[in-house]
Design a protein around this motif. Structure first.
Motif, mmCIF file in Angstrom:
data_model
loop_
_atom_site.group_PDB
_atom_site.id
_atom_site.type_symbol
_atom_site.label_atom_id
_atom_site.label_comp_id
_atom_site.label_asym_id
_atom_site.label_seq_id
_atom_site.Cartn_x
_atom_site.Cartn_y
_atom_site.Cartn_z
ATOM 1 N N ARG A 16 -14.475 4.941 -0.205
ATOM 2 C CA ARG A 16 -12.760 5.895 1.479
ATOM 3 C C ARG A 16 -12.344 4.138 1.603
ATOM 4 N NH1 ARG A 16 -17.680 9.531 3.222
ATOM 5 N NH2 ARG A 16 -17.007 10.786 1.301
ATOM 6 N N GLN A 17 -13.855 3.899 2.354
ATOM 7 C CA GLN A 17 -13.961 1.855 2.676
ATOM 8 C C GLN A 17 -12.927 1.205 1.721
ATOM 9 O OE1 GLN A 17 -16.842 0.571 3.711
ATOM 10 N NE2 GLN A 17 -17.186 1.354 5.776
ATOM 11 N N ASN A 18 -12.916 1.345 0.546
ATOM 12 C CA ASN A 18 -11.496 0.707 -0.438
ATOM 13 C C ASN A 18 -10.255 1.250 -0.727
ATOM 14 O OD1 ASN A 18 -13.774 -1.568 -1.078
ATOM 15 N ND2 ASN A 18 -14.446 -0.478 -2.393
ATOM 16 N N THR A 19 -9.912 2.614 -0.237
ATOM 17 C CA THR A 19 -8.850 3.070 -0.787
ATOM 18 C C THR A 19 -7.917 3.053 0.596
ATOM 19 O OG1 THR A 19 -10.074 4.940 0.307
ATOM 20 C CG2 THR A 19 -10.065 4.979 -1.669
ATOM 21 N N GLU A 20 -9.094 2.650 1.606
ATOM 22 C CA GLU A 20 -8.518 2.387 3.162
ATOM 23 C C GLU A 20 -7.812 1.047 3.262
ATOM 24 O OE1 GLU A 20 -10.945 3.362 5.930
ATOM 25 O OE2 GLU A 20 -10.563 5.225 5.683
ATOM 26 N N VAL A 27 1.142 -0.779 1.284
ATOM 27 C CA VAL A 27 2.354 -0.915 1.969
ATOM 28 C C VAL A 27 3.108 -1.473 2.160
ATOM 29 C CG1 VAL A 27 2.642 -0.203 4.659
ATOM 30 C CG2 VAL A 27 1.523 1.355 3.367
ATOM 31 N N LEU A 28 2.378 -3.257 1.912
ATOM 32 C CA LEU A 28 2.884 -3.973 2.280
ATOM 33 C C LEU A 28 3.438 -4.852 1.187
ATOM 34 C CD1 LEU A 28 0.262 -6.219 4.511
ATOM 35 C CD2 LEU A 28 2.151 -5.649 5.442
ATOM 36 N N PHE A 29 3.344 -4.507 0.142
ATOM 37 C CA PHE A 29 4.012 -4.154 -1.008
ATOM 38 C C PHE A 29 5.144 -3.729 -1.250
ATOM 39 C CE2 PHE A 29 4.671 -3.939 -5.940
ATOM 40 C CZ PHE A 29 4.338 -5.336 -6.454
ATOM 41 N N GLU A 30 5.104 -2.438 -1.148
ATOM 42 C CA GLU A 30 6.198 -1.594 -0.345
ATOM 43 C C GLU A 30 7.232 -2.421 0.068
ATOM 44 O OE1 GLU A 30 7.226 0.894 -2.394
ATOM 45 O OE2 GLU A 30 5.831 0.872 -4.279
ATOM 46 N N LEU A 31 6.941 -2.459 1.269
ATOM 47 C CA LEU A 31 7.675 -3.087 2.418
ATOM 48 C C LEU A 31 8.618 -4.578 1.819
ATOM 49 C CD1 LEU A 31 7.981 -2.678 5.233
ATOM 50 C CD2 LEU A 31 7.201 -4.011 5.764
#
Length: 64
Positions: A16-20, A27-31
């Protein structure tokens, strides 16, 4: 059995921590990928409008 359950919980917690973390990078890559498109699209729209108006003026001048 308890040790297995604890180890399983720890593994799931790490996942869970790794997926966050990866979601923030996603998100940064998409941006980074969308930013040039968001800048270029309005410029492209203005060029299309100018071309369209120019063609309309050309058609009107041909009719007269």
């Amino acid at each position: 059995m308890r040790q297995w359950l604890k180890s399983k919980q720890e593994v799931l917690k790490r996942r869970r921590q790794n997926t966050e973390r990866s979601s923030v990078f996603d998100v940064l890559f998409e941006l980074v990928l969308w930013l040039p498109e968001l800048i270029i699209f309005p410029i492209r729209m203005v060029i299309w409008l100018i071309k369209g108006i120019g063609r309309m003026i050309g058609l009107i001048s041909d009719l007269t």
